[in-house]
Design a protein around this motif. Structure first.
Motif, PDB file in Angstrom:
ATOM      1  N   ILE A  86      -1.128  -2.684   7.070  1.00 21.84           N
ATOM      2  CA  ILE A  86       0.265  -2.459   6.681  1.00 21.84           C
ATOM      3  C   ILE A  86       1.183  -3.064   7.742  1.00 21.84           C
ATOM      4  N   SER A 107       0.381   9.205   8.646  1.00 23.22           N
ATOM      5  CA  SER A 107      -0.090   8.508   7.444  1.00 23.22           C
ATOM      6  C   SER A 107       0.188   9.435   6.256  1.00 23.22           C
ATOM      7  N   GLU A 122       1.418   9.658   1.708  1.00 20.38           N
ATOM      8  CA  GLU A 122       1.555   9.040   0.386  1.00 20.38           C
ATOM      9  C   GLU A 122       2.998   8.587   0.217  1.00 20.38           C
ATOM     10  N   ASP A 123       3.164   7.406  -0.341  1.00 17.93           N
ATOM     11  CA  ASP A 123       4.503   6.852  -0.528  1.00 17.93           C
ATOM     12  C   ASP A 123       5.167   7.516  -1.738  1.00 17.93           C
ATOM     13  N   LEU A 125       8.815   2.317   9.487  1.00 20.60           N
ATOM     14  CA  LEU A 125       8.105   2.615   8.251  1.00 20.60           C
ATOM     15  C   LEU A 125       7.377   1.380   7.729  1.00 20.60           C
ATOM     16  N   ARG A 134       4.421   0.282   4.232  1.00 27.73           N
ATOM     17  CA  ARG A 134       3.541   0.750   3.163  1.00 27.73           C
ATOM     18  C   ARG A 134       2.737  -0.425   2.634  1.00 27.73           C
ATOM     19  N   GLU A 190       1.644  -0.658  -0.648  1.00 28.78           N
ATOM     20  CA  GLU A 190       2.196  -0.966  -1.966  1.00 28.78           C
ATOM     21  C   GLU A 190       3.001   0.231  -2.441  1.00 28.78           C
ATOM     22  N   ARG A 191       3.804   0.025  -3.444  1.00 30.04           N
ATOM     23  CA  ARG A 191       4.627   1.112  -3.960  1.00 30.04           C
ATOM     24  C   ARG A 191       3.752   2.258  -4.482  1.00 30.04           C
ATOM     25  N   ALA A 195      -0.531   4.025   0.085  1.00 34.62           N
ATOM     26  CA  ALA A 195      -0.569   4.531   1.453  1.00 34.62           C
ATOM     27  C   ALA A 195       0.643   4.027   2.223  1.00 34.62           C
ATOM     28  N   ALA A 196       1.218   4.892   3.042  1.00 34.72           N
ATOM     29  CA  ALA A 196       2.371   4.540   3.861  1.00 34.72           C
ATOM     30  C   ALA A 196       2.148   5.041   5.289  1.00 34.72           C
TER      31      ALA A 196
END
Length: 525
Positions: free
Chosen positions: A443, A457, A459-460, A484, A486, A488-489, A492-493
């Motif tokens: 990321i 870590s 969830e987005d 910040l 991520r 993908e939309r 994982a963020a």
């Protein structure tokens, strides 16, 4: 101010070099092992010759010791393994006495060929035994050099100057180097069979110990002569005595012995043996040279981090140390980041260098990464012992340099393999000297490393950042920076925060309870 102890007799100019460079130095020669053990904890450096024995007990007491400098080439008196485990650099001066030792080997060969010591004793006792001392010429004889490093190469050159045919055995001697030296490279058995004079110039290792034993001497041509100015124990003395008594070996010239000081030896008193008391490096020029060199090398390391002629760490010039300093900070930070996030068994580390950094001396950078990686798990790990610690724990370390272009002028990526899989962290230098994180677990993210950081870590999902901010604000935590990223939309963020102070355990538990949280880890750099 660093402190150095000189415990063996060195040129007084060595102490002057330390003082001139701002290092405090004490000269305490002739201490007992117990006295040395009692005092060594006060010093950052120890300068020695061959008399001081830096054994495991001394090293265990050396709480502040960073470097041991041996004025000379042999380090048989230093427990290098124990020093490495303790993170102490061991360095010598392998070139300072090369010419002197090579000249002594040639002098011993002359003395042996013409029986000069025995003829001298006879003549000075009033005898005139001209017919007794029939020598041999060196011209056109074959000189076999075992070990063609610094000293062996000089001996080979001097032998050629005497119009001798020079052959060499050295597993590390390349055909190109042999051609440059003008020697014929042979396997050991063939060298022994062809040589009229065999001279040894190898260190004492498990592979070379007893290299000239009864079996080796049996392969030598009758009447050959042996010169050993390298290390006692390379020649098996009892086997040599038998070969001399049988006449198969015509003579031996020995400057070194299995036990030293050699007050008694089975070879003493034999007419066809020339013996000297380890004089290979005993010239005014050599002693001055190695003393000044070791003082300079130790000063460079203690003051600038430059590493020269180290036996347990890659060399690093003062210029390289200065140029690599920002890369070292980045490397240590990347390793530390990965190490603080590792919670399961570490199996492997892959380090990739891309862009400008790939053209630099990367070995110190790899050691800095390993140091940072292992520091959260182990005490007393540093750049000297980190590779050894990794090997002992069966951690596979791979180093890869990429010629390809990348998004940054320079990039270092550290990938750790654990029982749960792989994770990577990458960084670069902004402006050529400011370390930055640019990637975590694939990321993209941009962040500086700070003394107090929080890695999260999650969830987005909408609302997470607000909930995180509220939790920290309610706990009175001030956020200095917030980064910040991520994958993908909705996937994982990562959130990476710089804080003004470390968090207490209760706040960490509150954060772990937030919806969407996968991992919370407090970091320090």
């Amino acid at each position: 101010m660093p402190r150095v102890l000189i415990s063996d007799k060195l040129s007084p100019r060595a102490a002057d070099i330390f003082r001139d460079r701002g290092i405090e130095v004490d000269v305490l020669v002739g201490m007992s092992p117990e006295e040395l053990t009692a005092k060594i904890g006060d010093y950052d450096g120890l300068a020695i010759r061959s008399a001081t024995k830096v054994v495991a007990d001394v090293i265990a007491a050396a709480d502040n010791l960073k470097v041991v400098g041996r004025a000379g080439i042999g380090v048989d008196n230093v427990d290098i393994a124990a020093a490495t485990q303790r993170g102490i650099v061991v360095m010598n001066t392998p070139h300072g006495n090369s010419i002197t030792t090579a000249e002594h080997a040639i002098a011993m060969m002359f003395a042996l060929a013409r029986q000069i010591p025995e003829a001298d004793r006879s003549t000075q006792s009033g005898k005139w035994e001209k017919s007794r001392f029939m020598g041999v010429e060196l011209t056109a004889k074959t000189l076999g050099v075992i070990g063609c490093g610094n000293i062996g190469a000089i001996v080979a050159n001097r032998g050629q100057g005497l119009r001798m045919k020079v052959v060499a055995y050295d597993p590390f001697l390349s055909p190109e180097r042999a051609e440059d030296l003008g020697v014929e490279k042979l396997e050991l058995d063939e060298l022994l069979a062809r040589s009229d004079f065999v001279t040894l110039h190898v260190p004492m290792t498990e592979q070379t110990k007893g290299i000239i034993d009864a079996a080796a001497m049996a392969k030598m041509k009758p009447g050959a002569r042996i010169i050993n100015c390298a290390r006692g124990g390379l020649v098996v003395e009892e086997d040599l005595k038998a070969a001399l008594e049988s006449g198969h070996v015509a003579g031996a010239a020995l400057d070194v012995f299995a036990e030293e000081p050699a007050r008694e030896n089975a070879l003493f008193g034999m007419d066809n043996v020339v013996a000297t008391p380890h004089l290979g490096a005993a010239t005014v020029e050599a002693q001055e040279k190695v003393a000044l060199q070791v003082a300079d090398q130790m000063s460079d390391y203690l003051l600038t981090g430059a590493v020269t002629n180290a036996l347990n760490m890659p060399s690093l010039t003062a210029e390289e140390a200065s140029r690599l300093r920002p890369y070292m900070l980045l490397s240590d930070g990347l390793g530390s980041f990965a190490g603080q996030l590792t919670r399961t068994g570490l199996k492997a580390v892959t380090i990739e260098y891309e862009g400008q950094v790939a053209g630099l001396n990367c070995r110190p950078l790899t050691q800095a990464i390993l140091t940072g990686l292992l520091r959260p798990m182990l005490e007393s790990v540093n750049m000297v012992n980190a590779p050894v610690v990794a090997r002992e724990r069966n951690i596979d370390v791979s180093e890869v340099k990429h010629e390809r272009d990348c998004d940054f002028q320079t990039l270092i990526r550290v990938t750790v393999t654990t029982e749960r899989g792989d994770r990577a962290v990458a960084g670069t230098l902004f402006g050529g000297h400011r370390p930055r994180l640019v990637e975590i677990k694939g990321i993209e993210i941009e962040a500086e490393l700070a003394p107090h950081m929080l890695y999260i870590s999650n969830e987005d999902k909408p609302g997470f950042i607000g909930a995180l901010g509220m939790a920290l604000g309610s706990a009175g935590v001030n956020i200095a920076t917030f980064h910040l990223g991520r994958a993908e939309r909705g996937g994982a963020a990562i959130a990476l925060l710089e804080l003004d102070a470390a968090l207490d355990a209760a706040v960490i538990e509150t954060l772990k309870a937030l919806p969407g949280i996968r991992q919370v880890q407090q970091l320090s750099f």
